[in-house]
Design a protein around this motif. Sequence first.
Motif, short mmCIF file in Angstrom:
data_model
loop_
_atom_site.label_atom_id
_atom_site.label_comp_id
_atom_site.label_asym_id
_atom_site.label_seq_id
_atom_site.Cartn_x
_atom_site.Cartn_y
_atom_site.Cartn_z
N LYS A 258 38.34 4.02 -13.12
CA LYS A 258 37.04 3.99 -12.44
C LYS A 258 35.97 3.45 -13.37
N VAL A 262 33.78 -0.03 -12.97
CA VAL A 262 32.32 -0.04 -13.00
C VAL A 262 31.81 -1.02 -14.04
N ASN A 263 32.43 -1.03 -15.22
CA ASN A 263 32.00 -1.93 -16.30
C ASN A 263 32.28 -3.39 -15.98
N SER A 265 32.18 -4.73 -12.92
CA SER A 265 31.38 -5.21 -11.80
C SER A 265 30.07 -5.81 -12.29
N HIS A 270 25.99 -1.92 -9.95
CA HIS A 270 26.17 -0.61 -10.53
C HIS A 270 25.38 0.42 -9.74
#
Length: 270
Positions: A258, A262-263, A265, A270
């Motif tokens: 996860k 997130v990093n 994207s 975010h």
Amino acid sequence: MEQIAELIASPAAWVALVTLIVMEVVLGIDNLIFISILSNKLPEAQRQKARTIGISLALVMRLALLTMIAWIVGLVAPVFDLGLVGPLGAHGEPAFETQFSWRDLILIAGGLFLVWKATKEIHHSVDTHQSDDLLDKKHVASINFTAAIVQILLLDIVFSIDSILTAVGMTEHVEIMYVAVVVAVTVMLVAATPLANFINGNPTVVMLALGFLLMIGMVLIAEGFGAHIPKGYIYTAMAFSAGVEILNIWSRRAREKKAAAVNASPPGEH
């Protein structure tokens, strides 16, 4: 040949064989965990060779002991008595045995060795302090190939004697014992590398496995002093702890995936 044919045709013999195979595989878990942890201390190029030699020695040891059934059974005969009067149990019996057989002494020695080895490895895992002058020589736990094989051989002797005495107590047919031992050690050989890789790839599992070895060592010492602990309790506790650790690993990997997603994207998402 006639006796073998009778065993093949006997349903009771097949039940005894399956039961003994399962029991030998379960008893071999202790041996396998120790071999996996010890082989992971070696350079990567030597690990597979050490595991193969260690498990092969376990097989040779067990088969050799099976050829000396009378001697093995004789190991449970008392060789000396301390003659001490200790605390009494609920029924007036001594709280611990004062008579010791060769089996008791071997179990106590093996248990002490396991406790020492597990404690030493836990210390090296917890104490991560390294000086600037001795970066990786003094504080990093490592062993050479010969030392690893010698230690594996010593524990093979202890676990093999325990394994064969269990087999003798479950069946009187040596042929069934031979087949069960060969099958069980083959399973150990197949599972050795995956187990070692899993332990090596998960640092928290290393500590759990060392805890298992510490517990197994204490159980061996207790059995040497006459405290008969049902193995089912021990392996149930080990299975429960392993199950909890597997859930922790899955949870940790899910959080890592996860976080990576997130990093990866774009900043605006975010």
